[in-house]
Design a protein around this motif. Sequence first.
Motif, PDB file in Angstrom:
ATOM      1  N   LEU A   1      53.757  43.053  32.470  1.00 56.93           N
ATOM      2  CA  LEU A   1      55.060  42.924  33.649  1.00 56.93           C
ATOM      3  C   LEU A   1      55.702  44.097  34.565  1.00 56.93           C
ATOM      4  CD1 LEU A   1      57.326  41.580  30.686  1.00 56.93           C
ATOM      5  CD2 LEU A   1      56.113  40.384  32.532  1.00 56.93           C
ATOM      6  N   PHE A   2      55.016  45.423  34.336  1.00 57.13           N
ATOM      7  CA  PHE A   2      55.247  46.509  35.095  1.00 57.13           C
ATOM      8  C   PHE A   2      54.509  46.464  36.402  1.00 57.13           C
ATOM      9  CE2 PHE A   2      52.349  48.274  31.990  1.00 57.13           C
ATOM     10  CZ  PHE A   2      51.571  48.978  32.955  1.00 57.13           C
ATOM     11  N   LEU A   3      53.306  45.820  36.180  1.00 64.58           N
ATOM     12  CA  LEU A   3      52.304  45.557  37.454  1.00 64.58           C
ATOM     13  C   LEU A   3      52.641  44.446  38.392  1.00 64.58           C
ATOM     14  CD1 LEU A   3      48.965  46.699  35.929  1.00 64.58           C
ATOM     15  CD2 LEU A   3      50.253  47.994  37.295  1.00 64.58           C
ATOM     16  N   PRO A   4      52.802  44.565  39.685  1.00 65.84           N
ATOM     17  CA  PRO A   4      52.863  43.361  40.576  1.00 65.84           C
ATOM     18  C   PRO A   4      51.883  42.745  40.979  1.00 65.84           C
ATOM     19  CG  PRO A   4      52.776  45.420  41.847  1.00 65.84           C
ATOM     20  CD  PRO A   4      52.861  45.901  40.379  1.00 65.84           C
ATOM     21  N   PRO A   5      51.598  41.511  40.805  1.00 67.74           N
ATOM     22  CA  PRO A   5      50.556  40.539  40.746  1.00 67.74           C
ATOM     23  C   PRO A   5      49.682  40.824  41.921  1.00 67.74           C
ATOM     24  CG  PRO A   5      52.395  39.238  40.188  1.00 67.74           C
ATOM     25  CD  PRO A   5      52.761  40.368  40.630  1.00 67.74           C
ATOM     26  N   VAL A   6      50.394  41.209  43.179  1.00 67.64           N
ATOM     27  CA  VAL A   6      49.748  41.324  44.616  1.00 67.64           C
ATOM     28  C   VAL A   6      50.278  42.834  45.041  1.00 67.64           C
ATOM     29  CG1 VAL A   6      49.306  40.527  46.892  1.00 67.64           C
ATOM     30  CG2 VAL A   6      50.094  39.016  44.931  1.00 67.64           C
ATOM     31  N   LEU A   7      48.941  43.368  45.664  1.00 67.01           N
ATOM     32  CA  LEU A   7      49.463  44.752  46.218  1.00 67.01           C
ATOM     33  C   LEU A   7      49.026  44.799  47.698  1.00 67.01           C
ATOM     34  CD1 LEU A   7      47.635  47.239  43.376  1.00 67.01           C
ATOM     35  CD2 LEU A   7      50.468  46.980  44.179  1.00 67.01           C
TER      36      LEU A   7
ATOM     37  N   ARG B   1      50.900  33.760  41.231  1.00 68.25           N
ATOM     38  CA  ARG B   1      51.501  33.206  39.696  1.00 68.25           C
ATOM     39  C   ARG B   1      50.542  33.333  38.910  1.00 68.25           C
ATOM     40  NH1 ARG B   1      54.302  29.753  43.534  1.00 68.25           N
ATOM     41  NH2 ARG B   1      52.596  28.010  43.133  1.00 68.25           N
ATOM     42  N   ILE B   2      49.338  32.981  39.134  1.00 67.34           N
ATOM     43  CA  ILE B   2      48.499  33.058  38.259  1.00 67.34           C
ATOM     44  C   ILE B   2      47.875  34.324  37.550  1.00 67.34           C
ATOM     45  CG2 ILE B   2      45.848  32.446  37.795  1.00 67.34           C
ATOM     46  CD1 ILE B   2      46.128  30.086  39.675  1.00 67.34           C
TER      47      ILE B   2
ATOM     48  N   GLN C   1      40.241  32.792  43.221  1.00 66.31           N
ATOM     49  CA  GLN C   1      38.656  32.837  42.368  1.00 66.31           C
ATOM     50  C   GLN C   1      38.829  34.090  41.450  1.00 66.31           C
ATOM     51  OE1 GLN C   1      34.914  32.451  44.710  1.00 66.31           O
ATOM     52  NE2 GLN C   1      36.183  32.044  46.631  1.00 66.31           N
ATOM     53  N   VAL C   2      39.503  34.863  41.689  1.00 68.94           N
ATOM     54  CA  VAL C   2      39.696  36.262  40.693  1.00 68.94           C
ATOM     55  C   VAL C   2      41.002  36.247  40.038  1.00 68.94           C
ATOM     56  CG1 VAL C   2      38.067  37.441  42.169  1.00 68.94           C
ATOM     57  CG2 VAL C   2      40.550  37.615  42.727  1.00 68.94           C
ATOM     58  N   ALA C   3      41.908  35.374  40.508  1.00 65.84           N
ATOM     59  CA  ALA C   3      43.398  35.489  40.105  1.00 65.84           C
ATOM     60  C   ALA C   3      43.496  35.280  38.487  1.00 65.84           C
ATOM     61  CB  ALA C   3      44.380  34.498  40.797  1.00 65.84           C
ATOM     62  N   PRO C   4      42.773  34.630  37.890  1.00 59.43           N
ATOM     63  CA  PRO C   4      42.808  34.379  36.260  1.00 59.43           C
ATOM     64  C   PRO C   4      42.472  35.540  35.503  1.00 59.43           C
ATOM     65  CG  PRO C   4      41.681  32.665  37.347  1.00 59.43           C
ATOM     66  CD  PRO C   4      41.804  33.533  38.487  1.00 59.43           C
ATOM     67  N   VAL C   5      41.957  36.434  36.266  1.00 63.69           N
ATOM     68  CA  VAL C   5      41.265  37.808  35.500  1.00 63.69           C
ATOM     69  C   VAL C   5      41.750  38.983  36.055  1.00 63.69           C
ATOM     70  CG1 VAL C   5      39.467  36.614  34.378  1.00 63.69           C
ATOM     71  CG2 VAL C   5      38.944  37.824  36.599  1.00 63.69           C
ATOM     72  N   ALA C   6      42.397  39.072  37.277  1.00 60.43           N
ATOM     73  CA  ALA C   6      42.693  40.486  37.961  1.00 60.43           C
ATOM     74  C   ALA C   6      43.907  40.062  39.071  1.00 60.43           C
ATOM     75  CB  ALA C   6      41.642  40.717  38.893  1.00 60.43           C
TER      76      ALA C   6
ATOM     77  N   LYS D   1      48.923  29.283  49.043  1.00 61.05           N
ATOM     78  CA  LYS D   1      47.532  29.686  48.570  1.00 61.05           C
ATOM     79  C   LYS D   1      47.686  30.916  47.788  1.00 61.05           C
ATOM     80  CE  LYS D   1      44.051  26.902  50.552  1.00 61.05           C
ATOM     81  NZ  LYS D   1      42.814  26.950  51.325  1.00 61.05           N
ATOM     82  N   LEU D   2      48.113  31.879  48.614  1.00 61.84           N
ATOM     83  CA  LEU D   2      48.491  33.515  47.930  1.00 61.84           C
ATOM     84  C   LEU D   2      49.634  33.303  46.753  1.00 61.84           C
ATOM     85  CD1 LEU D   2      47.978  35.625  51.095  1.00 61.84           C
ATOM     86  CD2 LEU D   2      46.637  35.547  49.064  1.00 61.84           C
ATOM     87  N   GLN D   3      50.739  32.588  47.113  1.00 71.29           N
ATOM     88  CA  GLN D   3      51.562  32.454  46.197  1.00 71.29           C
ATOM     89  C   GLN D   3      51.279  31.889  44.911  1.00 71.29           C
ATOM     90  OE1 GLN D   3      54.651  30.305  48.223  1.00 71.29           O
ATOM     91  NE2 GLN D   3      55.516  32.236  49.172  1.00 71.29           N
TER      92      GLN D   3
END
Length: 218
Positions: free
Chosen positions: A33-39, A25-26, A195-200, A19-21
């Motif tokens: 591109l220089f920002l990782p999706p997950v911190l 991806r979303i 719930q937040v991945a599409p915008v953050a 689920k986190l993966q």
Amino acid sequence: MSVSVITMMQEDRNRAERKLQTAARIAGRHLPLFLPPVLYLTDPARTPDPVVTASHLSSCHGLIYRHYGQPKHDIVAASLAEVCRKRHVAFLIANDPELAMKTGADGVHWPFAERARAKRWRRRFALMTSSAHTPDQLRLLQNAGVDAALLSTAFPSASPSARRPLGPLRFRNLARASSMPVYALGGLNADTAGQVAPVAGIAAIEGIEAVLGPESQA
């Protein structure tokens, strides 16, 4: 503990990781591109062995080391820097630009109160982030010279410093209105990240420890 119980627990962790993966991806589709999706954020009390967790992160992750002046933090920082370089994980150190320079970290994560100081280090690092705990703080960061804001508290959180949660709807509205990239922090886990991945972007402590931390690797 029986074998069946252990198997069920591992299956739950595997589902949570998937689920986190998916959420990562979303998030990665709209972040620069220089920002990782997950911190992944460390904490002296809640992440007992961040080096072990770091060794299971991937290039879609970034790591923010928050040492709060703990003993031997320079040794831990050096170990984290080495692991992150090998795994192509962006490495930031919280509120300690001198240690970030010493270890060759990619950048610094700043408390909101240090945003003026952050401007003086802008050209020294490839990546800088800052915390924001209210909509007003998020607004004030727009021209602070940082690359992204970690806005909390997104969801109910057990953190002792957690504030009243914004909730997914208000958080999404704030993230959409922001002129800078935003990460959701506070209560982020496999069940809430989507719930937040599409915008953050996604920023978490226990939510990542639960699937990649020492216990999950046992």
